[in-house]
Design a protein around this motif. Structure first.
Motif, PDB file in Angstrom:
ATOM      1  N   GLY A 163       0.804  -1.213   0.000  1.00 42.46           N
ATOM      2  CA  GLY A 163       0.000   0.000   0.000  1.00 42.46           C
ATOM      3  C   GLY A 163       0.835   1.261   0.000  1.00 42.46           C
ATOM      4  O   GLY A 163       2.077   1.238  -0.040  1.00 42.46           O
ATOM      5  N   ALA A 164       0.138   2.390   0.053  1.00 46.91           N
ATOM      6  CA  ALA A 164       0.781   3.696   0.030  1.00 46.91           C
ATOM      7  C   ALA A 164      -0.126   4.702   0.711  1.00 46.91           C
ATOM      8  O   ALA A 164      -1.318   4.446   0.918  1.00 46.91           O
ATOM      9  CB  ALA A 164       1.084   4.122  -1.407  1.00 46.91           C
ATOM     10  N   GLY A 165       0.456   5.854   1.057  1.00 45.59           N
ATOM     11  CA  GLY A 165      -0.316   6.916   1.681  1.00 45.59           C
ATOM     12  C   GLY A 165       0.585   8.036   2.149  1.00 45.59           C
ATOM     13  O   GLY A 165       1.720   8.204   1.656  1.00 45.59           O
ATOM     14  N   VAL A 166       0.100   8.812   3.107  1.00 45.58           N
ATOM     15  CA  VAL A 166       0.897   9.886   3.708  1.00 45.58           C
ATOM     16  C   VAL A 166       0.996   9.645   5.211  1.00 45.58           C
ATOM     17  O   VAL A 166       0.070   9.113   5.827  1.00 45.58           O
ATOM     18  CB  VAL A 166       0.286  11.283   3.422  1.00 45.58           C
ATOM     19  N   GLU A 167       2.133  10.033   5.784  1.00 45.17           N
ATOM     20  CA  GLU A 167       2.334   9.897   7.220  1.00 45.17           C
ATOM     21  C   GLU A 167       2.786  11.223   7.804  1.00 45.17           C
ATOM     22  O   GLU A 167       3.427  12.032   7.125  1.00 45.17           O
ATOM     23  CB  GLU A 167       3.366   8.814   7.526  1.00 45.17           C
ATOM     24  N   PHE A 168       2.411  11.428   9.067  1.00 48.08           N
ATOM     25  CA  PHE A 168       2.849  12.618   9.803  1.00 48.08           C
ATOM     26  C   PHE A 168       3.714  12.153  10.962  1.00 48.08           C
ATOM     27  O   PHE A 168       3.250  11.429  11.855  1.00 48.08           O
ATOM     28  CB  PHE A 168       1.653  13.414  10.321  1.00 48.08           C
ATOM     29  N   ASP A 169       5.008  12.523  10.935  1.00 48.74           N
ATOM     30  CA  ASP A 169       5.961  12.140  11.972  1.00 48.74           C
ATOM     31  C   ASP A 169       6.288  13.356  12.832  1.00 48.74           C
ATOM     32  O   ASP A 169       6.559  14.446  12.311  1.00 48.74           O
ATOM     33  CB  ASP A 169       7.251  11.601  11.344  1.00 48.74           C
ATOM     34  N   ALA A 186      12.493   6.924   6.640  1.00 42.95           N
ATOM     35  CA  ALA A 186      12.156   6.359   7.956  1.00 42.95           C
ATOM     36  C   ALA A 186      11.581   4.958   7.771  1.00 42.95           C
ATOM     37  O   ALA A 186      10.727   4.736   6.905  1.00 42.95           O
ATOM     38  CB  ALA A 186      11.140   7.249   8.663  1.00 42.95           C
ATOM     39  N   ASN A 187      12.052   4.025   8.592  1.00 43.76           N
ATOM     40  CA  ASN A 187      11.602   2.631   8.519  1.00 43.76           C
ATOM     41  C   ASN A 187      10.870   2.263   9.804  1.00 43.76           C
ATOM     42  O   ASN A 187      11.480   2.172  10.872  1.00 43.76           O
ATOM     43  CB  ASN A 187      12.788   1.691   8.315  1.00 43.76           C
ATOM     44  N   ARG A 223       5.505  -3.335   7.186  1.00 40.51           N
ATOM     45  CA  ARG A 223       6.801  -2.639   7.161  1.00 40.51           C
ATOM     46  C   ARG A 223       6.674  -1.433   6.252  1.00 40.51           C
ATOM     47  O   ARG A 223       6.353  -1.569   5.067  1.00 40.51           O
ATOM     48  CB  ARG A 223       7.880  -3.588   6.637  1.00 40.51           C
ATOM     49  N   SER A 224       6.889  -0.217   6.807  1.00 41.66           N
ATOM     50  CA  SER A 224       6.667   1.021   6.067  1.00 41.66           C
ATOM     51  C   SER A 224       7.974   1.774   5.866  1.00 41.66           C
ATOM     52  O   SER A 224       8.848   1.795   6.742  1.00 41.66           O
ATOM     53  CB  SER A 224       5.681   1.927   6.812  1.00 41.66           C
ATOM     54  N   VAL A 225       8.082   2.424   4.714  1.00 43.39           N
ATOM     55  CA  VAL A 225       9.210   3.312   4.416  1.00 43.39           C
ATOM     56  C   VAL A 225       8.637   4.694   4.133  1.00 43.39           C
ATOM     57  O   VAL A 225       7.885   4.886   3.166  1.00 43.39           O
ATOM     58  CB  VAL A 225      10.019   2.815   3.203  1.00 43.39           C
ATOM     59  N   GLY A 226       8.971   5.672   4.997  1.00 43.24           N
ATOM     60  CA  GLY A 226       8.540   7.045   4.812  1.00 43.24           C
ATOM     61  C   GLY A 226       9.620   7.852   4.110  1.00 43.24           C
ATOM     62  O   GLY A 226      10.796   7.802   4.489  1.00 43.24           O
ATOM     63  N   PHE A 227       9.246   8.592   3.071  1.00 40.99           N
ATOM     64  CA  PHE A 227      10.198   9.369   2.283  1.00 40.99           C
ATOM     65  C   PHE A 227      10.201  10.812   2.791  1.00 40.99           C
ATOM     66  O   PHE A 227       9.423  11.649   2.332  1.00 40.99           O
ATOM     67  CB  PHE A 227       9.829   9.288   0.803  1.00 40.99           C
ATOM     68  N   LEU A 228      11.096  11.095   3.743  1.00 43.48           N
ATOM     69  CA  LEU A 228      11.119  12.386   4.426  1.00 43.48           C
ATOM     70  C   LEU A 228      11.765  13.478   3.590  1.00 43.48           C
ATOM     71  O   LEU A 228      11.513  14.665   3.820  1.00 43.48           O
ATOM     72  CB  LEU A 228      11.871  12.245   5.755  1.00 43.48           C
ATOM     73  N   GLY A 229      12.628  13.130   2.636  1.00 44.65           N
ATOM     74  CA  GLY A 229      13.253  14.132   1.775  1.00 44.65           C
ATOM     75  C   GLY A 229      14.581  14.617   2.311  1.00 44.65           C
ATOM     76  O   GLY A 229      14.982  14.357   3.463  1.00 44.65           O
ATOM     77  N   ASN A 230      15.289  15.378   1.483  1.00 43.93           N
ATOM     78  CA  ASN A 230      16.635  15.858   1.837  1.00 43.93           C
ATOM     79  C   ASN A 230      16.624  16.953   2.896  1.00 43.93           C
ATOM     80  O   ASN A 230      17.605  17.147   3.618  1.00 43.93           O
ATOM     81  CB  ASN A 230      17.345  16.376   0.578  1.00 43.93           C
ATOM     82  N   PRO A 273       5.142  11.149   2.071  1.00 42.68           N
ATOM     83  CA  PRO A 273       4.531   9.918   1.527  1.00 42.68           C
ATOM     84  C   PRO A 273       5.228   8.674   2.066  1.00 42.68           C
ATOM     85  O   PRO A 273       6.376   8.730   2.505  1.00 42.68           O
ATOM     86  CB  PRO A 273       4.752  10.068   0.017  1.00 42.68           C
ATOM     87  N   TYR A 274       4.528   7.553   2.030  1.00 39.63           N
ATOM     88  CA  TYR A 274       5.125   6.293   2.447  1.00 39.63           C
ATOM     89  C   TYR A 274       4.625   5.146   1.565  1.00 39.63           C
ATOM     90  O   TYR A 274       3.584   5.227   0.919  1.00 39.63           O
ATOM     91  CB  TYR A 274       4.795   5.983   3.919  1.00 39.63           C
ATOM     92  N   LEU A 275       5.404   4.079   1.547  1.00 42.82           N
ATOM     93  CA  LEU A 275       5.019   2.809   0.948  1.00 42.82           C
ATOM     94  C   LEU A 275       5.146   1.727   1.999  1.00 42.82           C
ATOM     95  O   LEU A 275       5.996   1.831   2.897  1.00 42.82           O
ATOM     96  CB  LEU A 275       5.921   2.463  -0.248  1.00 42.82           C
ATOM     97  N   ASN A 276       4.323   0.704   1.933  1.00 45.66           N
ATOM     98  CA  ASN A 276       4.443  -0.380   2.895  1.00 45.66           C
ATOM     99  C   ASN A 276       4.121  -1.736   2.262  1.00 45.66           C
ATOM    100  O   ASN A 276       3.407  -1.817   1.263  1.00 45.66           O
ATOM    101  CB  ASN A 276       3.549  -0.147   4.123  1.00 45.66           C
ATOM    102  N   ILE A 277       4.699  -2.787   2.834  1.00 54.55           N
ATOM    103  CA  ILE A 277       4.389  -4.166   2.471  1.00 54.55           C
ATOM    104  C   ILE A 277       4.136  -4.930   3.762  1.00 54.55           C
ATOM    105  O   ILE A 277       4.534  -4.489   4.852  1.00 54.55           O
ATOM    106  CB  ILE A 277       5.516  -4.843   1.672  1.00 54.55           C
ATOM    107  N   GLY A 278       3.499  -6.085   3.647  1.00 50.37           N
ATOM    108  CA  GLY A 278       3.236  -6.861   4.863  1.00 50.37           C
ATOM    109  C   GLY A 278       2.584  -8.189   4.560  1.00 50.37           C
ATOM    110  O   GLY A 278       2.413  -8.581   3.402  1.00 50.37           O
ATOM    111  N   ALA A 279       2.222  -8.880   5.622  1.00 51.68           N
ATOM    112  CA  ALA A 279       1.553 -10.172   5.527  1.00 51.68           C
ATOM    113  C   ALA A 279       0.637 -10.321   6.724  1.00 51.68           C
ATOM    114  O   ALA A 279       0.809  -9.651   7.749  1.00 51.68           O
ATOM    115  CB  ALA A 279       2.570 -11.314   5.482  1.00 51.68           C
ATOM    116  N   GLY A 280      -0.336 -11.211   6.598  1.00 57.87           N
ATOM    117  CA  GLY A 280      -1.261 -11.390   7.710  1.00 57.87           C
ATOM    118  C   GLY A 280      -2.079 -12.652   7.574  1.00 57.87           C
ATOM    119  O   GLY A 280      -1.967 -13.402   6.595  1.00 57.87           O
TER     120      GLY A 280
END
Length: 348
Positions: free
Chosen positions: A118-124, A180-181, A164-171, A140-147
Motif C-alpha cells: 500500500g501507500a499513503g501519507v504519514e505525519f511524523d 524512515a523505517n 513494514r513502512s518506508v517514509g520518504f522524508l526528503g533531503n 509519503p510512504y510505501l508499505n508491504i506486509g503479511a497477515g
C-alpha cells in the motif's frame, strides 16, 4: 524490539499463513463483496533514529474500511496512530498515517492468509523534552506486509498482520535522515455490514428423451448419457486418469464397434468453489484426458468433442452462514455430481 525480531516475526506469520491455506486442502469459498470495518490495536516498532538511536516500541490503534473486490483481492482504506517513548532521555515519537492497501488473499475459507502492499501519507513528530526541541514532517510512504484472517462467521472475522513502512522524508528533513523505517503489528476484528449473497443454483438439465423407432422399421439409434464420477477417474486437482478404467474401456469398445455413431461429446464439470478461470481450465483438461483415452483405445478422434463447462449445472444448494459448514455442505457436488465427466453416445 530489534530488526532481527521484526524479520523473524514477519517470516513466522507469513509461513504460518501459507501452511494454513495448504492444510485446508479445499477450494476457497465465494467471497462476500460487502463493505466491512476493521478496528485494531497496534504495536509500533519505531525507527530508532527518531529516538536518538534507541530501539523502542509503543502502543497504537487503527481504523480501516475495506471490501473484497474479487475472489483474490481486497482493498482497505484507513488511518493509524502510534507512538514510542524513550523515558530515559525524554524523547517521544508520534506517527499518524492515512492510506490504502491492496490485499492478495490466498484463500476465502475459514483461514485466510494474505500479502499486502500500500501507500499513503504519514505525519511524523518528535518531541525532545530533554533538549527542549521538536521536529515534524508530513511525507509519503510505501508499505508491504503479511497477515492471517480467521472467519468466525459470514460477518465476523479476526485479523492479525505485520506491516513494514518506508517514509520518504526528503533531503530537507529536520530529523537528519531521508527515509524512515517503521514496523507495525496489528490485531483486530472485522465486521462485514451485509451477509454474503446466497449462491444461485440453476435447475439440473432435463433428461434427454428416449426416442423409440417406429414399427415395423428397425430401431433407430437413441442417445444415452453416461455419468462418471471424477473421484473414480482422477486424483484431487489432477487431470491424469487413474488406471485401470473398465467403464471407459466399455465405452471405447462400444464406440469402436459402432462407427456410424458420431458427434460424441465429452463434457467436464467442476463445482462453484475456486475461480471461474481455474475451474474452466481444469474441467477442459479432464475432458481432454477422457477423449485421449478413448482415441488410444480405437475411437476415431474426429468423432469426439471435449468440452470443459467449469461450474455449470450445479445440483446442490447450500446457504450455510459459517464458511466451514458451507464447504462441508458442498462435498456432494465436488465428489459426484459437479466434478463429473459426462459421455453422450448413441446406443441401439
Amino acid at each position: 524490539m530489534n530488526r532481527n525480531k521484526i524479520s523473524a516475526a514477519l517470516l513466522i506469520l507469513f509461513s504460518a499463513s501459507a501452511l494454513n491455506a495448504s492444510a485446508q486442502n479445499v477450494p476457497a469459498s465465494t467471497y462476500n463483496p460487502s463493505w466491512y470495518v476493521a478496528p485494531s490495536v497496534n504495536l509500533l516498532d519505531a525507527d530508532a533514529r527518531f529516538l536518538g538511536g534507541n530501539d523502542k516500541n509503543g502502543p497504537g490503534a487503527a481504523l480501516r474500511f475495506g471490501r473484497a473486490v474479487s475472489q483474490d483481492w481486497d482493498v482497505q482504506l484507513g488511518a493509524t496512530y502510534g507512538q514510542a517513548k524513550d523515558k530515559d532521555v525524554g524523547i517521544t515519537y508520534k506517527r499518524s498515517t492515512l492510506g490504502a492497501d491492496a490485499l492478495y488473499m490466498f484463500s476465502r475459507g475459514a483461514f485466510q492468509p494474505f500479502l499486502l502492499g500500500g501507500a499513503g501519507v504519514e505525519f511524523d513528530k518528535v518531541n525532545n523534552n530533554g533538549l527542549g526541541g521538536s521536529a515534524s514532517k508530513t511525507a509519503p510512504y510505501l508499505n508491504i506486509g503479511a497477515g492471517l484472517r480467521y472467519a468466525f462467521s459470514d460477518q465476523w472475522s479476526m485479523q492479525a498482520d505485520v506491516r513494514r513502512s518506508v517514509g520518504f522524508l526528503g533531503n530537507n528533513s529536520d530529523f537528519g535522515f531521508k527515509r524512515a523505517n517503521n514496523t507495525t503489528f496489528g490485531l483486530g476484528l472485522i465486521y462485514t455490514f451485509d451477509k454474503a449473497p446466497a449462491p444461485v443454483v440453476s435447475a439440473p438439465p432435463a433428461p434427454e428423451p428416449r426416442v423409440e423407432a417406429p414399427q415395423p422399421q428397425p430401431a433407430q439409434p437413441r442417445f444415452e448419457k453416461i455419468t462418471l464420477s471424477s473421484t473414480q477417474l482422477f486424483g484431487f486437482d489432477s487431470a491424469t486418469l487413474r488406471l485401470p478404467q473398465p467403464k471407459l474401456d466399455e465405452i471405447a469398445t462400444s464406440l469402436a464397434a459402432n462407427s456410424q455413431v458420431n458427434n460424441v461429446v465429452v463434457s467436464g464439470y467442476t463445482d462453484r468453489l475456486g475461480s471461474d478461470k481455474y475451474n474452466l481450465k481444469l474441467s477442459q483438461r479432464r475432458a481432454d484426458s477422457v477423449k485421449t483415452y478413448l482415441v488410444n483405445h480405437g475411437v476415431t478422434a474426429n468423432r469426439l468433442t471435449a468440452v470443459g463447462k467449469g461450474k455449470a449445472n450445479p445440483v446442490v444448494e447450500c446457504n450455510e452462514k459459517n464458511r466451514v459448514a458451507l464447504i462441508k455442505c458442498l462435498e456432494p457436488n465436488r465428489r459426484v455430481e459437479v466434478e463429473q465427466i459426462t459421455v453422450e453416445k448413441q446406443v441401439r
